[in-house]
Design an enzyme around this catalytic site. Sequence first.
Site, mmCIF file in Angstrom:
data_model
loop_
_atom_site.group_PDB
_atom_site.id
_atom_site.type_symbol
_atom_site.label_atom_id
_atom_site.label_comp_id
_atom_site.label_asym_id
_atom_site.label_seq_id
_atom_site.Cartn_x
_atom_site.Cartn_y
_atom_site.Cartn_z
ATOM 1 N N TYR A 84 0.839 -1.381 -0.073
ATOM 2 C CA TYR A 84 -0.220 -0.188 0.008
ATOM 3 C C TYR A 84 0.886 1.375 0.014
ATOM 4 O O TYR A 84 0.526 2.709 -0.809
ATOM 5 C CB TYR A 84 -0.852 0.362 1.065
ATOM 6 C CG TYR A 84 -1.839 0.904 1.372
ATOM 7 C CD1 TYR A 84 -3.132 1.709 0.748
ATOM 8 C CD2 TYR A 84 -1.453 2.608 1.604
ATOM 9 C CE1 TYR A 84 -3.886 2.602 0.266
ATOM 10 C CE2 TYR A 84 -2.333 3.111 2.109
ATOM 11 C CZ TYR A 84 -3.507 3.551 1.101
ATOM 12 O OH TYR A 84 -4.637 4.417 1.319
ATOM 13 N N ASP A 85 2.002 1.182 1.397
ATOM 14 C CA ASP A 85 3.209 2.126 1.606
ATOM 15 C C ASP A 85 3.341 2.738 -0.713
ATOM 16 O O ASP A 85 4.497 3.955 -0.845
ATOM 17 C CB ASP A 85 4.007 1.907 1.763
ATOM 18 C CG ASP A 85 3.829 1.798 2.777
ATOM 19 O OD1 ASP A 85 1.952 2.733 3.862
ATOM 20 O OD2 ASP A 85 3.459 2.024 4.420
ATOM 21 N N GLU A 109 -29.789 1.267 17.306
ATOM 22 C CA GLU A 109 -28.196 1.581 17.064
ATOM 23 C C GLU A 109 -27.136 2.331 18.085
ATOM 24 O O GLU A 109 -27.689 2.037 19.185
ATOM 25 C CB GLU A 109 -28.044 2.503 15.669
ATOM 26 C CG GLU A 109 -28.376 3.699 16.448
ATOM 27 C CD GLU A 109 -28.560 4.910 14.906
ATOM 28 O OE1 GLU A 109 -28.678 6.140 15.290
ATOM 29 O OE2 GLU A 109 -29.141 4.642 13.795
ATOM 30 N N ARG A 122 -21.517 19.839 14.635
ATOM 31 C CA ARG A 122 -23.114 19.295 14.883
ATOM 32 C C ARG A 122 -23.291 21.249 15.521
ATOM 33 O O ARG A 122 -24.829 22.253 14.933
ATOM 34 C CB ARG A 122 -23.313 18.863 15.868
ATOM 35 C CG ARG A 122 -24.711 19.263 16.761
ATOM 36 C CD ARG A 122 -25.411 17.536 17.499
ATOM 37 N NE ARG A 122 -26.601 18.141 17.470
ATOM 38 C CZ ARG A 122 -27.205 19.068 18.796
ATOM 39 N NH1 ARG A 122 -25.945 19.740 19.317
ATOM 40 N NH2 ARG A 122 -28.008 19.326 18.848
ATOM 41 N N LYS A 172 -35.283 4.473 16.635
ATOM 42 C CA LYS A 172 -35.372 5.462 16.275
ATOM 43 C C LYS A 172 -36.308 4.796 15.668
ATOM 44 O O LYS A 172 -36.881 3.109 15.123
ATOM 45 C CB LYS A 172 -34.510 6.119 15.272
ATOM 46 C CG LYS A 172 -33.334 6.662 15.563
ATOM 47 C CD LYS A 172 -32.297 7.077 14.719
ATOM 48 C CE LYS A 172 -30.898 7.084 15.016
ATOM 49 N NZ LYS A 172 -30.060 8.036 13.873
ATOM 50 N N GLU A 202 -21.338 9.986 13.127
ATOM 51 C CA GLU A 202 -19.963 9.984 14.197
ATOM 52 C C GLU A 202 -18.976 9.705 14.327
ATOM 53 O O GLU A 202 -18.739 8.978 13.684
ATOM 54 C CB GLU A 202 -20.755 9.481 15.207
ATOM 55 C CG GLU A 202 -20.679 9.742 17.048
ATOM 56 C CD GLU A 202 -20.963 10.560 17.268
ATOM 57 O OE1 GLU A 202 -21.124 11.213 18.808
ATOM 58 O OE2 GLU A 202 -21.942 11.393 16.858
ATOM 59 N N CYS A 250 13.848 6.740 24.950
ATOM 60 C CA CYS A 250 14.855 7.269 24.335
ATOM 61 C C CYS A 250 15.892 5.422 24.041
ATOM 62 O O CYS A 250 16.659 5.452 24.331
ATOM 63 C CB CYS A 250 15.282 8.002 25.098
ATOM 64 S SG CYS A 250 16.188 7.821 26.923
ATOM 65 N N CYS A 305 14.443 3.061 29.618
ATOM 66 C CA CYS A 305 13.391 4.374 29.069
ATOM 67 C C CYS A 305 12.502 3.705 27.929
ATOM 68 O O CYS A 305 13.315 3.916 26.824
ATOM 69 C CB CYS A 305 14.523 5.340 28.970
ATOM 70 S SG CYS A 305 13.574 6.596 28.438
ATOM 71 N N LYS A 315 -25.426 4.346 20.517
ATOM 72 C CA LYS A 315 -24.984 5.581 20.637
ATOM 73 C C LYS A 315 -23.448 5.999 21.127
ATOM 74 O O LYS A 315 -23.356 5.431 22.651
ATOM 75 C CB LYS A 315 -26.221 5.580 22.259
ATOM 76 C CG LYS A 315 -25.680 7.414 22.498
ATOM 77 C CD LYS A 315 -26.632 7.578 23.101
ATOM 78 C CE LYS A 315 -26.280 9.489 23.352
ATOM 79 N NZ LYS A 315 -25.336 10.017 23.959
#
Length: 686
Positions: free
Chosen positions: A60-61, A134, A157, A308, A193, A425, A422, A136
């Site tokens: 893809y790259d 659906e 919105r 809904k 959303e 680093c 770490c 939320k």
Amino acid sequence: MPPESTENPYVEEPPTEFEPVESLDETEAREQADLLREAIRYHDRRYYRKADPVISDRVYDALFARLETLEDRFDIDSADSPTQRVGGEPVDEFETVDHVAPMLSIDSTEDADEVRNFADRIEREFDGVSYVCEPKFDGISIEVVYEDGQLVRGVTRGDGREGDDVTANVRTIRSIPLQLSGDYPEFLAVRGEIYMPRDAFQAYNRELVERGEDPFANPRNATAGTIRQHDPTVVAERPLDCFFFEVLDASREWESRYAEDETLPEFGLRVNEHTTRVDDIEAAISYRDDILDQRDDLNYEIDGVVIKVDGRAEREALGSTARHYRWAIAYKFPARTEETTVRDIAVQVGRTGRLTPVALLDPVDVGGVTVARASLHNPDEIARLGVDIGDGVRIERAGDVIPQVAEVLDDGDGHFEFPDSCPVCESAIERDGPMAHCTGGIACDAQLRESLVYYGSDPGLDIDGLGERTIRQLLDTGLIERLPDLYRLDADELAGLEGWGERSARNLIEAIEATEEPPLADFLSALGVPHVGPATARELAREFGDLDSLMGASVDELESVDEVGDVVAGEIHDFFASEANRAVIEELRNEGVEPQSAEMSGGDELAGLTIVFTGSLDEYTRSEAQELVEAHGGSATGSVSGNTDYLVTGENPGATKVEDAEAEDVERLDEDEFEALLADRGIDPT
């Protein structure tokens, strides 16, 4: 088999070796670019909307890079090209625009009886009502508008009637198509959303924590903070996603909400797989309970379900109030409280190198505050609690402020193993009792801001204009990423930053350039070597004379220096033994920074004298006074002892040094008496 595959060589098993760009004419380049755009859109759909890629990331790259090369070489980029997702020019502010259709809110409840009352009101007016259920989503609502299949606008919105035009930011989100596919309508405005997937949110927060920055409290905050960025390139780097669930307006009509859901994927618009249609409200209530059981297994945050009315005709008849739709209700989940799951454990690197383990949690309500992280304090606390990734835990807010893991609820095996290096680093970690510290110093990106601030401060190289605010701006804009980048700053780039002009940019560049040959002691202090302040730096400079000798010194040689004990000697040795720190120092030297050897430029007139300064002097900074003493063979230390000959006091002297001088019977001099001493020894400070 995709329809493109028979004619497009970049869809199935695409080649990744291409003929040289120079061998193509413009017509050939345009044809190849069109095929690549078509193929990349197909692969984006497979990856981002179906989670079923057919090529590797490497392939893809390669396709993407080839398309970028063609567009750049032949100047043939287009608004709907996948390459446009990398971001655009920053904006000063967002334009406010009207929505195509109102984006109203939805009444909500946690009470099943109120959901039944909602259905009763509707079913008194209509027979045989079906409902669409659906999840939320806990994200940011967006209106996306397409004309002739091309994305032309993305609007938040806002107040439901108008919102901010964030089109440039929306274009960077790969699950939102720039060009629709299939038999799409000429005009389509759809509500969606935008959200940040939970795994991506935890990974992003982990990066922030490890760099010592504050993480986001929850995915919704992360999404909101990202979509309102004024720089689209920042948005492009953050892992946002999107579900679509409502046609706001279109040049085509659908009879029902569920019919929309079946059609939108044909246009390339991603819908949620858990959306379903039910025949009565009891089935909708059961749906909510089922989704609640699945909540922790979903890769996105939800806080309930939306129920809904399915039919368009019934919806239009029901209408809306000024604020919400009458045909929908949100049946919310109870808030998670106190008990949650550890999704990851990050090790935060503070500005001084201290390492603090942090539990990254599924967001949970603790005392009315949403908590997504909790301190684990140190490696010993992890072992005491027996906490590990995936454990269920109880969270409390210590002192009603700081969230912490109070108890592990799952009795698992073992606990999280603290790293040996770490996480930022990869320098070695040093343990001091229960505490842990990164030894990376100036080479550790997490400590970079503090290192830069100290480097330019008075105890460092005292670079005028290089304060904390400037450092933050230079880091945030990417003009500096490492300490040596200070010496690579360009005046024109600086002048283009907010609040800068040509004069201020040139002044800072000149102030930085003036430090290219610093006294060795000042340079050592500026590096922020552990436990090496200005006084110790001067002792080291006097003892070793030049930087290379100091960097090659053994622990025993370091320990022989006044004011350097065995612990400090080990810290200094480890700092200069670090390959990462040595690499930064070498970069500084390559940029022209060459610390000057500590040579006694004025002779040995003060040899044998030890002088301490306290308070503010009129004619010298304390650093200048100390350098003057040492340049003439004396010793300027930071504390009074039995070996001190004089305590020079200016205005507002330190009480401790004055008391120590009295206890050790050390003679005190004011500034005039100090200058008289210099004159008696034949020293002219001018």
